[in-house]
Motif scaffolding. Structure first.
Motif, mmCIF file in Angstrom:
data_model
loop_
_atom_site.group_PDB
_atom_site.id
_atom_site.type_symbol
_atom_site.label_atom_id
_atom_site.label_comp_id
_atom_site.label_asym_id
_atom_site.label_seq_id
_atom_site.Cartn_x
_atom_site.Cartn_y
_atom_site.Cartn_z
ATOM 1 N N PHE A 276 12.343 -8.294 9.465
ATOM 2 C CA PHE A 276 12.992 -7.010 9.161
ATOM 3 C C PHE A 276 14.338 -7.247 8.486
ATOM 4 C CE2 PHE A 276 10.562 -4.729 12.772
ATOM 5 C CZ PHE A 276 9.625 -4.238 11.889
ATOM 6 N N ASP A 277 15.094 -8.229 8.991
ATOM 7 C CA ASP A 277 16.389 -8.541 8.382
ATOM 8 C C ASP A 277 16.206 -9.153 6.994
ATOM 9 O OD1 ASP A 277 17.663 -7.609 10.616
ATOM 10 O OD2 ASP A 277 18.308 -9.562 11.358
ATOM 11 N N GLU A 278 15.247 -10.051 6.871
ATOM 12 C CA GLU A 278 14.995 -10.711 5.583
ATOM 13 C C GLU A 278 14.601 -9.696 4.515
ATOM 14 O OE1 GLU A 278 11.482 -13.524 3.695
ATOM 15 O OE2 GLU A 278 12.108 -13.942 5.762
ATOM 16 N N TYR A 279 13.758 -8.722 4.903
ATOM 17 C CA TYR A 279 13.272 -7.724 3.958
ATOM 18 C C TYR A 279 14.243 -6.556 3.777
ATOM 19 C CZ TYR A 279 8.520 -9.725 3.872
ATOM 20 O OH TYR A 279 7.418 -10.540 3.698
ATOM 21 N N LYS A 280 15.322 -6.557 4.594
ATOM 22 C CA LYS A 280 16.306 -5.464 4.561
ATOM 23 C C LYS A 280 15.645 -4.110 4.861
ATOM 24 C CE LYS A 280 19.698 -7.717 1.556
ATOM 25 N NZ LYS A 280 19.129 -9.069 1.712
ATOM 26 N N LYS B 158 0.805 -1.226 0.000
ATOM 27 C CA LYS B 158 0.000 0.000 0.000
ATOM 28 C C LYS B 158 0.838 1.277 0.000
ATOM 29 C CE LYS B 158 -4.083 -1.978 0.181
ATOM 30 N NZ LYS B 158 -5.087 -1.830 -0.906
ATOM 31 N N LEU B 159 1.955 1.260 0.720
ATOM 32 C CA LEU B 159 2.734 2.485 0.906
ATOM 33 C C LEU B 159 4.023 2.521 0.103
ATOM 34 C CD1 LEU B 159 2.425 3.021 4.782
ATOM 35 C CD2 LEU B 159 0.945 3.904 2.960
ATOM 36 N N GLY B 160 4.437 1.366 -0.415
ATOM 37 C CA GLY B 160 5.718 1.282 -1.099
ATOM 38 C C GLY B 160 6.828 0.952 -0.113
ATOM 39 N N PHE B 161 7.886 0.335 -0.631
ATOM 40 C CA PHE B 161 8.949 -0.135 0.255
ATOM 41 C C PHE B 161 9.685 1.020 0.927
ATOM 42 C CE2 PHE B 161 13.296 -1.447 1.206
ATOM 43 C CZ PHE B 161 13.053 -2.567 2.001
ATOM 44 N N GLU B 162 9.883 2.129 0.219
ATOM 45 C CA GLU B 162 10.670 3.232 0.770
ATOM 46 C C GLU B 162 10.084 3.742 2.074
ATOM 47 O OE1 GLU B 162 12.462 7.622 -0.510
ATOM 48 O OE2 GLU B 162 11.252 6.472 -1.927
ATOM 49 N N LYS B 163 8.769 3.964 2.103
ATOM 50 C CA LYS B 163 8.131 4.450 3.323
ATOM 51 C C LYS B 163 7.983 3.333 4.348
ATOM 52 C CE LYS B 163 4.887 7.675 3.527
ATOM 53 N NZ LYS B 163 3.611 8.445 3.561
ATOM 54 N N ALA B 164 7.561 2.164 3.904
ATOM 55 C CA ALA B 164 7.344 1.051 4.834
ATOM 56 C C ALA B 164 8.635 0.631 5.527
ATOM 57 C CB ALA B 164 6.730 -0.134 4.098
ATOM 58 N N SER B 165 9.745 0.722 4.813
ATOM 59 C CA SER B 165 10.999 0.192 5.351
ATOM 60 C C SER B 165 11.528 0.997 6.531
ATOM 61 C CB SER B 165 12.070 0.141 4.260
ATOM 62 O OG SER B 165 12.439 1.438 3.848
#
Length: 280
Positions: free
Chosen positions: A249-253, A204-211
């Motif tokens: 969190f580690d898996e998704y970087k 929904k938010l994109g990886f940049e914001k979600a990360s």
């Protein structure tokens, strides 16, 4: 970089002989943590001298700082004057946070009151848009983090918070996983339970914001109406457990900002969180 630290001054902080929040910079650095959340839960009040001292000491030791806005913000309130007050509380928190050298302000979205949940959610969205417009002229960088809530009559499910974060680029999710577990009556048990939340948010938010999401984590006792009280990581009844989330969190970087809200043991339990991560 994953930021990890406590919300407020822990029992261990005081046991070390320290008394003042500016001393958290050296304390957290000495035990291997790198974040801190200051709560203005009952109102924004801090002298410029104190704010400057916190800013200087935290910068010296590389400690990131976030702020929790007053707990009584309610963007579903039907009274326009009360909405104006909630907006003011957020802006006061942003100013104080900036003076202390931080940029993240966490806030409670709303409560249902006498409205239906659907009515309260729509009112919250309208009024968060007013908040965003009111903050457009702020001259410094900031993030407003809408928090998931733990009681049945509060607005702030995962889906609602993600929806609020689509209103404006300044809004980021604050996932309080203890709250999520409480209002789902123990719904966070497996890695897939966490994975569904992360995947939904990224979609929904994109990886940049979600990360770079904000995270609150503690074990919380709950009942029929949701959250009752914060516990420590020693609790083996209520949960949730951090390890499955940390592994994801580690898996998704991802690089979240993680605040431990345990009852008194927040710095000790933040170290348990840190030890889950390979590169924290």
């Amino acid at each position: 970089m994953i930021r990890i630290g406590p919300s407020g001054n822990s029992d261990a902080f005081y046991a070390s002989g320290r008394k003042h929040t500016y001393q958290e910079g050296e304390f957290l650095h000495s035990i291997g943590l790198n974040a801190f959340e200051y709560s203005f839960g009952r109102g924004v009040s801090m002298s410029d001298d104190t704010a400057n001292k916190i800013k200087s000491e935290f910068a010296k030791y590389g400690i990131a700082l976030s702020v929790h806005a007053p707990y009584y913000t309610n963007f579903a309130n039907p009274d326009p004057e009360m909405i104006a007050k909630s907006i003011s509380y957020i802006k006061q928190s942003l100013t104080a946070c900036n003076k202390m050298g931080g940029e993240r302000v966490v806030f409670h979205p709303a409560a249902c009151g006498k409205a239906t949940r659907a009515e309260a959610v729509e009112a919250t969205k309208r009024n968060l848009a007013l908040l965003a417009e009111s903050c457009k002229d702020i001259p410094f960088a900031f993030k407003l983090c809408a928090e998931t809530m733990g009681k049945n009559n509060q607005i702030g499910t995962v889906e609602e918070v993600v929806d609020f974060c689509l209103i404006d680029d300044m809004f980021y999710p604050c996932f309080d996983f203890g709250h999520i577990n409480a209002y789902t009556h123990g719904g966070l048990k497996t890695k897939d339970d966490y994975r569904r939340i992360l995947d939904y948010t990224i979609d929904k938010l994109g990886f940049e914001k979600a990360s770079v999401m904000h995270v609150h984590f503690s074990k919380i006792q709950y009942g029929d109406k949701g959250e009752i009280r914060h516990l420590t990581f020693a609790d083996d009844k209520y949960g949730p457990e951090y390890a499955p989330l940390g592994e994801l969190f580690d898996e998704y970087k991802m690089s979240p900002y993680i605040v431990c809200e345990s009852n008194g043991t927040m710095s000790d339990d933040a170290l348990i969180i840190k030890n889950v991560h390979k590169n924290a």
